[in-house]
Design a protein around this motif. Structure first.
Motif, PDB file in Angstrom:
ATOM      1  N   LYS A  47       0.789  -1.204  -0.090  1.00  0.00           N
ATOM      2  CA  LYS A  47       0.022   0.001   0.015  1.00  0.00           C
ATOM      3  C   LYS A  47       0.805   1.328  -0.070  1.00  0.00           C
ATOM      4  N   ALA A  48       1.956   1.311   0.721  1.00  0.00           N
ATOM      5  CA  ALA A  48       2.767   2.349   0.824  1.00  0.00           C
ATOM      6  C   ALA A  48       3.499   2.858  -0.422  1.00  0.00           C
ATOM      7  N   LEU A  49       4.022   1.421  -1.094  1.00  0.00           N
ATOM      8  CA  LEU A  49       4.508   1.422  -2.587  1.00  0.00           C
ATOM      9  C   LEU A  49       3.527   2.137  -3.565  1.00  0.00           C
ATOM     10  N   ILE A  50       2.370   1.868  -3.564  1.00  0.00           N
ATOM     11  CA  ILE A  50       1.624   2.430  -4.438  1.00  0.00           C
ATOM     12  C   ILE A  50       1.239   3.866  -4.350  1.00  0.00           C
ATOM     13  N   LEU A  51       0.916   4.373  -2.920  1.00  0.00           N
ATOM     14  CA  LEU A  51       0.748   5.516  -2.377  1.00  0.00           C
ATOM     15  C   LEU A  51       2.030   6.467  -2.774  1.00  0.00           C
ATOM     16  N   ILE A  92       5.968  13.766  -0.570  1.00  0.00           N
ATOM     17  CA  ILE A  92       4.835  12.803  -0.403  1.00  0.00           C
ATOM     18  C   ILE A  92       3.752  13.200   0.703  1.00  0.00           C
ATOM     19  N   GLY A  93       2.469  12.785   0.188  1.00  0.00           N
ATOM     20  CA  GLY A  93       1.297  13.372   0.910  1.00  0.00           C
ATOM     21  C   GLY A  93       1.219  12.632   2.259  1.00  0.00           C
ATOM     22  N   HIS A  94       0.175  13.114   3.070  1.00  0.00           N
ATOM     23  CA  HIS A  94      -0.262  12.631   4.171  1.00  0.00           C
ATOM     24  C   HIS A  94      -0.409  11.014   4.312  1.00  0.00           C
ATOM     25  N   LYS A  95      -1.283  10.786   3.438  1.00  0.00           N
ATOM     26  CA  LYS A  95      -1.505   9.299   3.269  1.00  0.00           C
ATOM     27  C   LYS A  95      -0.586   8.341   3.023  1.00  0.00           C
TER      28      LYS A  95
END
Length: 243
Positions: free
Chosen positions: A121-125, A166-169
């Motif tokens: 999930k972190a990779l995608i975001l 990088i954004g907050h999410k």
């Protein structure tokens, strides 16, 4: 020469593979010195490549061979390149479709909250927020991430360093992922074997997530995230030069 010029290991491996292929083919024709290589030998090689490779791959081989002969001229070994009269093989100009919002949600939904799921999930975001190349993603170290400044320091193409945001999410998901780790590996992305996740590993992860999400009509690869980032940046008001 490539090492002195500090070309990337990936580029050097590419030249090594492509030129070994070409020179190996020349040897099957009984050619043992570069002075013996003529234009038709190169054409025969390209035709052979076309039998088992897509047009883009054939063009890549062509570029490597052309660069090799240009180097031979620069070094004074040859006075003329046999590729001087050979035009680059044509390739299809296909439209690369970005991920839709629904496809991105479907990809994220397949990840889950396990350590590997949080990593994915972190990779995608992170790819969506930064538009990084897969090689740049693979090379990120823990020390490169600054959560206070919301940035990542990246070593890009041509050994050029830059900073991306990088954004907050993405930050939150990276932190959640890091809290699951109990290792001393300096890489940000960890493989299942405990080493840094390679470029090929990231490609496999994205491909498998795409299969699990049942995505169709789009190429599920890290490079598609790069196109998605660029498309969304333009839609949200970024200028073409900035992108």
């Amino acid at each position: 020469t490539c090492k002195v010029a500090r070309l990337s290991p990936h580029t050097i491996r590419y030249y090594t593979y492509a030129l070994n292929s070409f020179l190996g083919y020349c040897q099957t024709l009984g050619i043992n010195t570069v002075e013996e290589i003529e234009a038709n030998h190169v054409r025969l090689y390209l035709v052979k490549l076309q039998e088992r490779n897509n047009p883009t791959s054939v063009l890549d081989y062509y570029k490597a061979v052309k660069r090799f002969f240009n180097w031979l001229i620069e070094e004074g070994i040859l006075s003329k390149s046999p590729l001087a009269t050979i035009k680059p093989p044509r390739t299809e100009q296909k439209i690369i479709r970005p991920f839709t919002r629904q496809q991105i949600e479907d990809l994220l939904a397949t990840c889950g909250d396990s350590p590997i799921g949080l990593r994915n999930k972190a990779l995608i975001l992170t790819m969506l927020d930064t538009g990084l190349r897969v090689s740049e993603m693979s090379a990120i170290q823990l020390k490169d991430v600054d959560f206070d400044k919301e940035t990542i320091i990246v070593m890009g193409k041509g050994a050029k360093q830059r900073v991306v945001r990088i954004g907050h999410k993405a930050q939150e998901t990276i932190l959640r992922y890091l809290l699951t780790r109990q290792d001393e590996c300096p890489a940000l992305w960890l493989s299942t074997t405990g080493t840094g996740l390679s470029t090929e590993g990231i490609k496999v992860v994205v491909r498998e997530l795409g299969k699990r999400a049942g995505l169709t009509g789009v190429r599920c690869s890290p490079h598609t995230f790069r196109h998605t980032f660029a498309t969304q940046a333009l839609i949200n008001g970024a200028g073409e030069f900035e992108v």
